[in-house]
Write a protein that holds these residues in place. Structure first.
Motif, PDB file in Angstrom:
ATOM      1  N   TYR A   1      69.714 -48.513 -11.181  1.00 18.81           N
ATOM      2  CA  TYR A   1      70.200 -47.144 -10.948  1.00 18.81           C
ATOM      3  C   TYR A   1      70.783 -47.109  -9.534  1.00 18.81           C
ATOM      4  O   TYR A   1      70.287 -46.407  -8.650  1.00 18.81           O
ATOM      5  N   PRO A   2      71.861 -47.866  -9.296  1.00 10.78           N
ATOM      6  CA  PRO A   2      72.382 -48.034  -7.937  1.00 10.78           C
ATOM      7  C   PRO A   2      72.908 -46.759  -7.292  1.00 10.78           C
ATOM      8  O   PRO A   2      72.982 -46.669  -6.067  1.00 10.78           O
ATOM      9  N   SER A   3      73.264 -45.763  -8.090  1.00  9.29           N
ATOM     10  CA  SER A   3      73.818 -44.525  -7.528  1.00  9.29           C
ATOM     11  C   SER A   3      72.740 -43.568  -7.028  1.00  9.29           C
ATOM     12  O   SER A   3      73.053 -42.547  -6.414  1.00  9.29           O
ATOM     13  N   ALA A   4      71.474 -43.887  -7.287  1.00 13.02           N
ATOM     14  CA  ALA A   4      70.378 -42.993  -6.905  1.00 13.02           C
ATOM     15  C   ALA A   4      69.542 -43.616  -5.801  1.00 13.02           C
ATOM     16  O   ALA A   4      69.450 -44.844  -5.667  1.00 13.02           O
ATOM     17  N   SER A   5      68.916 -42.771  -5.007  1.00 11.48           N
ATOM     18  CA  SER A   5      67.935 -43.246  -4.044  1.00 11.48           C
ATOM     19  C   SER A   5      66.757 -43.841  -4.811  1.00 11.48           C
ATOM     20  O   SER A   5      66.414 -43.383  -5.904  1.00 11.48           O
ATOM     21  N   CYS A   6      66.131 -44.847  -4.226  1.00  9.36           N
ATOM     22  CA  CYS A   6      65.065 -45.562  -4.928  1.00  9.36           C
ATOM     23  C   CYS A   6      63.954 -45.912  -3.946  1.00  9.36           C
ATOM     24  O   CYS A   6      64.215 -46.349  -2.822  1.00  9.36           O
ATOM     25  N   ASN A   7      62.721 -45.725  -4.359  1.00  6.91           N
ATOM     26  CA  ASN A   7      61.560 -46.095  -3.565  1.00  6.91           C
ATOM     27  C   ASN A   7      60.580 -46.821  -4.473  1.00  6.91           C
ATOM     28  O   ASN A   7      60.158 -46.282  -5.491  1.00  6.91           O
ATOM     29  N   VAL A   8      60.245 -48.046  -4.133  1.00  2.07           N
ATOM     30  CA  VAL A   8      59.346 -48.872  -4.940  1.00  2.07           C
ATOM     31  C   VAL A   8      57.978 -48.910  -4.277  1.00  2.07           C
ATOM     32  O   VAL A   8      57.856 -49.278  -3.113  1.00  2.07           O
ATOM     33  N   GLU A   9      56.966 -48.526  -5.026  1.00  2.28           N
ATOM     34  CA  GLU A   9      55.599 -48.505  -4.510  1.00  2.28           C
ATOM     35  C   GLU A   9      54.768 -49.575  -5.217  1.00  2.28           C
ATOM     36  O   GLU A   9      54.708 -49.620  -6.443  1.00  2.28           O
ATOM     37  N   LEU A  10      54.138 -50.431  -4.426  1.00  2.00           N
ATOM     38  CA  LEU A  10      53.240 -51.447  -4.961  1.00  2.00           C
ATOM     39  C   LEU A  10      51.836 -50.864  -4.979  1.00  2.00           C
ATOM     40  O   LEU A  10      51.299 -50.495  -3.938  1.00  2.00           O
ATOM     41  N   ASN A  11      51.245 -50.762  -6.159  1.00  2.05           N
ATOM     42  CA  ASN A  11      49.950 -50.097  -6.319  1.00  2.05           C
ATOM     43  C   ASN A  11      48.798 -51.094  -6.221  1.00  2.05           C
ATOM     44  O   ASN A  11      48.539 -51.852  -7.156  1.00  2.05           O
ATOM     45  N   TYR A  12      48.114 -51.075  -5.085  1.00  3.33           N
ATOM     46  CA  TYR A  12      46.969 -51.952  -4.854  1.00  3.33           C
ATOM     47  C   TYR A  12      45.666 -51.189  -5.038  1.00  3.33           C
ATOM     48  O   TYR A  12      45.528 -50.052  -4.582  1.00  3.33           O
ATOM     49  N   ILE A  13      44.697 -51.825  -5.685  1.00  2.00           N
ATOM     50  CA  ILE A  13      43.353 -51.292  -5.796  1.00  2.00           C
ATOM     51  C   ILE A  13      42.385 -52.427  -5.461  1.00  2.00           C
ATOM     52  O   ILE A  13      42.454 -53.512  -6.052  1.00  2.00           O
ATOM     53  N   ASP A  14      41.513 -52.189  -4.493  1.00  2.00           N
ATOM     54  CA  ASP A  14      40.579 -53.208  -4.029  1.00  2.00           C
ATOM     55  C   ASP A  14      41.305 -54.483  -3.610  1.00  2.00           C
ATOM     56  O   ASP A  14      40.828 -55.603  -3.864  1.00  2.00           O
ATOM     57  N   GLY A  15      42.464 -54.320  -2.974  1.00  6.49           N
ATOM     58  CA  GLY A  15      43.221 -55.456  -2.495  1.00  6.49           C
ATOM     59  C   GLY A  15      43.954 -56.235  -3.572  1.00  6.49           C
ATOM     60  O   GLY A  15      44.521 -57.293  -3.311  1.00  6.49           O
TER      61      GLY A  15
END
Length: 281
Positions: free
Chosen positions: A234-248
C-alpha cells in the motif's frame, strides 16, 4: 505488482462445539495421532496443549465459559495485543483515548473481517461504538457471539456469516481489521513468510479488498513476515509496522495503514507487565 492467481472460493463448514477444556492423559486417535481429551469430551491434538496452557492470555475471562474450537486455539490474538490494537484504533475518534475506554468512547465503526472466536471483536467493542464481525464458519461465529456475551459487549457487535472478500464492496466503516487465514501452524516453518502464499487470496488482494471500505486498515500477520513487503503493498498510504513481543518473544506483526499509522510509537512502550511492542515506521 502482486502475483495473479485464481481465487479459491471458501465455503462455510460445520465444526465441533467447543467447551471449556481441562487436559487429561494423552491418547492416540484412530490415525495414531496424539490427542488430549477434556472432561467434557472434547478431543484436541496434543500439539494444541501449549495454547491451552496459555488460555488466560487469550481470554482473561476464560473460566467464565469462553468457547474456543480447534482452529481458534492457534488463531486467536493474545488479549493484550488485541486490547492495545483497539485502543489505538479508538484514537481516530479522540487522541485522548489512550488510558481507559471509559475516558472517551470511540464513536467508530470497525469491521473485523475474520473474527474467529471473537478475541479482537470483543476488544474493539470495548473501545469503539460498533463492530461488524464477519466469519465464514457458522459455529465459530456463534462462539464469538457467546464470548462477546461473557464480556458484556455483544450488543455492540453485528455478527455476519459470510466471506469477507465477497461482502467488502457492500460494507461501510471507519476501520478494517484484517487477520486472514495463515494456512495453519506451518507458517512458522518458513524463514520469511511470503504474503503471496496466504490461502484463498494474496496478502495484497486482501488489503485491496479492505481499501474498498476504508483507507484505515490494521493488518495482523505472522511474525516472520517481511516488513518491507507489508509497506510495499500500500505504497500510497502511511504505514507503521509494530512487532508484538510478549515475554521477550515475538508473537506477531501488526501493521497500521492510513491515519492509524500516525499514532505509532517512536520507541518500545509497555502494554502490560512483561509485554513490549516495537515499532518500525
Amino acid at each position: 505488482m502482486s502475483r495473479k492467481r485464481k481465487a479459491n472460493r471458501r465455503k462455510p463448514h460445520d465444526a465441533q462445539q467447543a467447551i471449556e477444556p481441562l487436559v487429561k492423559r494423552p491418547k492416540s486417535n484412530d490415525d495414531g495421532a496424539e490427542t488430549f481429551t477434556t472432561p467434557q469430551g472434547q478431543i484436541l491434538p496434543l500439539s494444541l496443549e501449549k495454547y491451552w496452557r496459555r488460555r488466560h492470555d487469550f481470554f482473561h475471562k476464560y473460566d467464565e465459559g469462553i468457547q474456543i474450537d480447534e482452529v481458534g486455539w492457534y488463531s486467536v490474538t493474545h488479549e493484550v495485543i488485541a486490547e492495545d490494537t483497539a485502543a489505538r484504533v479508538a484514537q481516530l475518534y479522540s487522541p485522548k483515548t489512550v488510558q481507559s475506554s471509559e475516558m472517551d468512547y470511540g464513536r467508530l465503526c470497525v469491521v473485523d473481517a475474520f473474527c474467529g472466536v471473537g478475541g479482537n471483536a470483543i476488544k474493539f467493542a470495548t473501545w469503539c461504538e460498533h463492530v461488524i464481525a464477519i466469519d465464514i464458519d457458522p459455529v465459530r461465529l456463534e462462539m464469538a457471539r457467546h464470548n462477546a456475551q461473557v464480556y458484556g459487549v455483544a450488543d455492540r457487535i453485528e455478527f455476519i456469516l459470510g466471506d469477507f472478500y465477497e461482502l467488502a464492496p457492500m460494507l461501510k466503516a471507519d476501520v478494517v481489521y484484517l487477520s486472514p487465514p495463515w494456512g495453519g501452524v506451518s507458517y512458522i516453518d518458513a524463514p520469511v513468510f511470503d504474503l503471496d502464499s496466504l490461502p484463498f487470496h494474496t496478502g495484497r488482494e486482501w488489503l485491496d479488498r479492505a481499501r474498498l471500505i476504508s483507507p484505515n486498515i490494521v493488518y495482523y500477520l505472522p511474525r516472520n513476515c517481511d516488513p518491507h513487503q507489508l509497506a510495499g503493498m500500500y505504497p500510497s498510504a502511511s504505514c507503521n509496522v509494530e512487532l508484538n513481543y510478549i515475554d521477550g518473544y515475538l508473537r506477531a506483526i501488526t501493521t497500521y495503514y492510513g491515519e492509524l499509522a500516525g499514532y505509532g510509537c517512536a520507541e518500545p512502550r509497555t502494554l502490560a507487565p512483561t509485554t513490549l511492542p516495537i515499532c518500525i515506521s
